[in-house]
Design an enzyme around this catalytic site. Sequence first.
Site, PDB file in Angstrom:
ATOM      1  N   THR A   1       0.888  -1.170   0.000  1.00  0.00           N
ATOM      2  CA  THR A   1       0.000   0.000   0.000  1.00  0.00           C
ATOM      3  C   THR A   1       0.918   1.209   0.000  1.00  0.00           C
ATOM      4  OG1 THR A   1      -1.769  -1.090   1.192  1.00  0.00           O
ATOM      5  CG2 THR A   1      -1.580   1.285   1.531  1.00  0.00           C
TER       6      THR A   1
ATOM      7  N   ARG B   1     -14.805  -6.253  -0.323  1.00  0.00           N
ATOM      8  CA  ARG B   1     -14.210  -5.842   0.959  1.00  0.00           C
ATOM      9  C   ARG B   1     -13.541  -4.456   0.802  1.00  0.00           C
ATOM     10  NH1 ARG B   1      -8.736  -4.408   2.687  1.00  0.00           N
ATOM     11  NH2 ARG B   1      -8.499  -4.975   4.851  1.00  0.00           N
TER      12      ARG B   1
ATOM     13  N   GLY C   1     -11.073  -1.750   2.783  1.00  0.00           N
ATOM     14  CA  GLY C   1     -10.139  -1.644   3.908  1.00  0.00           C
ATOM     15  C   GLY C   1     -10.151  -0.268   4.540  1.00  0.00           C
ATOM     16  N   ASP C   2      -9.074   0.019   5.266  1.00  0.00           N
ATOM     17  CA  ASP C   2      -8.964   1.303   5.967  1.00  0.00           C
ATOM     18  C   ASP C   2      -8.506   2.438   5.056  1.00  0.00           C
ATOM     19  OD1 ASP C   2      -6.493  -0.187   5.792  1.00  0.00           O
ATOM     20  OD2 ASP C   2      -5.572   1.391   6.990  1.00  0.00           O
TER      21      ASP C   2
ATOM     22  N   THR D   1      -0.668   1.935   6.861  1.00  0.00           N
ATOM     23  CA  THR D   1      -0.620   0.688   6.099  1.00  0.00           C
ATOM     24  C   THR D   1      -0.614  -0.482   7.064  1.00  0.00           C
ATOM     25  OG1 THR D   1       0.692  -0.705   4.626  1.00  0.00           O
ATOM     26  CG2 THR D   1       1.914   0.904   5.925  1.00  0.00           C
ATOM     27  N   GLY D   2      -1.305  -1.545   6.697  1.00  0.00           N
ATOM     28  CA  GLY D   2      -1.336  -2.702   7.581  1.00  0.00           C
ATOM     29  C   GLY D   2      -2.671  -3.401   7.493  1.00  0.00           C
TER      30      GLY D   2
ATOM     31  N   GLY E   1      -6.052  -3.747   7.622  1.00  0.00           N
ATOM     32  CA  GLY E   1      -7.040  -2.675   7.601  1.00  0.00           C
ATOM     33  C   GLY E   1      -8.145  -2.756   8.635  1.00  0.00           C
TER      34      GLY E   1
HETATM   35  N1  ASP Z   1      -4.342  -1.338   4.836  1.00  0.00           N
HETATM   36  C1  ASP Z   1      -4.575  -2.024   3.598  1.00  0.00           C
HETATM   37  C2  ASP Z   1      -5.917  -2.700   3.662  1.00  0.00           C
HETATM   38  O1  ASP Z   1      -6.244  -3.295   4.658  1.00  0.00           O
HETATM   39  C3  ASP Z   1      -3.532  -3.038   3.256  1.00  0.00           C
HETATM   40  C4  ASP Z   1      -2.096  -2.656   3.527  1.00  0.00           C
HETATM   41  O2  ASP Z   1      -1.799  -1.545   3.920  1.00  0.00           O
HETATM   42  O3  ASP Z   1      -1.211  -3.515   3.327  1.00  0.00           O
HETATM   43  O4  ASP Z   1      -6.628  -2.670   2.685  1.00  0.00           O
END
Ligand code: ASP
Length: 344
Positions: free
Chosen positions: A209, A237, A239-240, A260-261, A263
């Site tokens: 991301t 789906r 995400g955040d 990032t992470g 979500g």
């Molecule tokens: N945060 C992103 C999501 O959950 C994915 C990521 O940052 O790796 O869609």
Amino acid sequence: MNKKILIMLLGVFFVFLLVTACTKRIDTDDGKEEKKIEFGLVVHGGAGYMTRDRYTPEQDSAYRAKLTEALSVGHKILKDGGTSLECVEKVINILEDSPLFNAGKGAVTTEQGEFELDASIMYGKTNLAGAVAGVKHIKNPISLAKMVMENSKHVMLAREGAEIFAEEQGIDLVDQEYFSVDKDWYKKREKPKSDSETSLIKTEEKFGTVGCAALDKYGDLAAGTSTGGMQDKKFGRIGDSPIIGAGTYAENNSCAVSATGHGEFFIRNVVCYDIAARMKYLNETLAKSADEVVMKKLKQQGGDGGIISIDKLGNIEMVFNTSGMFRGYVTDNGEIVVKIYEDE
Ligand code: ASP
């Protein structure tokens, strides 16, 4: 007055003057804090389990080169008097156009093998924000998010509605095929049994991301995030990353943040807003606030990931609770710093 008391009082007064003079304050005459740097920006290209032994030297240097390119373009924009908003969009465009990251070209796919992209942007100067979710034919989702912010009365548009809006704005849609890349190149190495071994893991796992936060010469902050989401996510789906406050947040009186992470954890904890709110309401520094949220709160819950942020004074933080995060920053002096692993 007793001579002793007078001397004591003078002594106390002197110590008070000394302490006041030595305390490094950055208040100007009108009581406002001064920026430490004229301008600066910070980027991420995703957090995850990156360790030195999992990337080939070729992969390692390709990521560093692309982050460096993005930072130098952002630096030039800010140096030439561009706004933080413009900087965030253009920097993210570079990362979206690169197949290296999980955003725009090179995004990960849903369970059904489709590309569904999310992005958001926020401008601290106006507190306006724009976002798109689940778009399938938009080359640069961050630019569409900016158009939603600037040219619609809404904050977030999703799926077909977002794409119809894109066409109305004159954006050409791209085929799904555009996002697909040679997956073999991105496979990571298994932990080598010996230094010479370089076997590839047979998984499609891909981090990446992308996000940017910037402070411009005018004291305005902006942040943006763009992603393909999580590998093999359910169709539909979200995400955040496109959710203001969770994956992106910016306001001029605290900071600009991109996350990032995993979500779902970032949504439940409203991570980016929480960092800004702690600075405002608890008077915490950016470093303390980011540490509390990412290294304590999220970590305790098992919420893997990280954030990048710049505050109104130009303090920069890149905090992650995974083993690595593609990341880097540059300030007005033009010195670019890029890192992938914990320390380097
Ligand atoms: N945060 C992103 C999501 O959950 C994915 C990521 O940052 O790796 O869609």
